[in-house]
Design an enzyme around this catalytic site. Sequence first.
Site, PDB file in Angstrom:
ATOM      1  N   SER A  45      35.577  33.415  38.737  1.00 46.34           N
ATOM      2  CA  SER A  45      36.052  34.312  37.686  1.00 46.34           C
ATOM      3  C   SER A  45      36.626  33.615  36.461  1.00 46.34           C
ATOM      4  CB  SER A  45      37.101  35.279  38.253  1.00 46.34           C
ATOM      5  OG  SER A  45      38.180  34.567  38.821  1.00 46.34           O
ATOM      6  N   ASP A 329      47.064  38.328  34.586  1.00 45.65           N
ATOM      7  CA  ASP A 329      47.359  39.044  35.822  1.00 45.65           C
ATOM      8  C   ASP A 329      47.913  38.050  36.837  1.00 45.65           C
ATOM      9  OD1 ASP A 329      45.138  37.624  36.708  1.00 45.65           O
ATOM     10  OD2 ASP A 329      43.797  39.350  36.728  1.00 45.65           O
ATOM     11  N   HIS A 332      44.950  34.947  36.687  1.00 45.10           N
ATOM     12  CA  HIS A 332      44.122  34.544  35.552  1.00 45.10           C
ATOM     13  C   HIS A 332      44.924  34.419  34.262  1.00 45.10           C
ATOM     14  CE1 HIS A 332      41.316  36.750  38.303  1.00 45.10           C
ATOM     15  NE2 HIS A 332      40.613  35.634  38.086  1.00 45.10           N
TER      16      HIS A 332
END
Length: 359
Positions: A45, A329, A332
């Site tokens: 990600s 978050d 990340h």
Amino acid sequence: MNVSAFLPAVCGFGFLLLLLNGACVESRQVQGGYHWYTMFMFGDSFVDTGNLPKTNRRSALSRQWHYPYGTFNGGRIGNPLGRFSNYLVQSDIIAQMLGRLEAPPAYKRTMKHYCDQSGMTFAVGGSGVYQVPDNLPTLAKQIYNFKRLIKDGSITKWHLADSVALVAVSGNDYAHAANSSDISSMIGLIRNVTDGIAVNVKKLQKLGVMKVLVNNLHPVGCTPWLSRANNYTVCDARANMAASFHNTYLTESLSKTKNVHILDLNTAFTKIVNHGPREGSSKLSKRFEHKLTPCCESFDPEGYCGQLGNNSEKLYSVCTNPEQYFYWDSVHPTQAGWEAVMKQLHKPMLHFLTQNRHH
């Protein structure tokens, strides 16, 4: 909802690893004055630009397609881009440094038998070197998809002539060892993962990729997921030590491989969020008022940013000034965070890319 399968952990001999997972838009143009690199992104990600499915019902694996992801400013409704950040992610920042507007489009959102002039993103949020929960494509599977597009002519010799690959493996492989207390088996696992990264880097080179960038592991103990237990005041030193093991073995595994450059995320993150007391506060660190606290925080430690209740009520809070937060978050960085990280790595990266370049 428990998102441990998506936010990997290693817990062994007293230290815990929760590792970032690592996260396609229009045709990527080249801005004036830059060399034309074709980029291929692999991993998780940190560099995923939309390969996970877009679903109406949000979950830990589809939250990047829903508000507040992609909004840039948490105070307005934006356009979620399938990226695990408030807007752009690491691969976008690198692409911009190389003259593109953003990272290459996602493999899953690209027409059949077509490769954008900027390249393609094969990375999938939550994936790893080996098989992980949710049956996500491994690094090897992503490279297999890349190989298949070379064989069918979608990716041409022109694409490969001045190609750069980025490999972002941020620790999902360690999830199944979360409760391990056997340090020797954990060290063995870390060695296997880093050796696996090296093997896949060599596969990319055999397929024709000219230069390969490889992320090392950031200080995972500083993620909000781990620092939340201490009210976001200190990093978990034991988890950061485990990340150091990973980075040592990664360097060893790649030491004899040419045309490979390790992006030292660990040092770059540390200078911002966990600098030593004698070092003072760097300019980059001072840029962020909130270094360990996330901009978007779930009410439940086991929940996720963007989570909704049964009656569609928000089960999270989101800041209005994400540029003041390093983390978006629980794992990340914000776009501002990624910009600050890559600003430190920009010069050595460009030096590597311009070495022995054929015109």
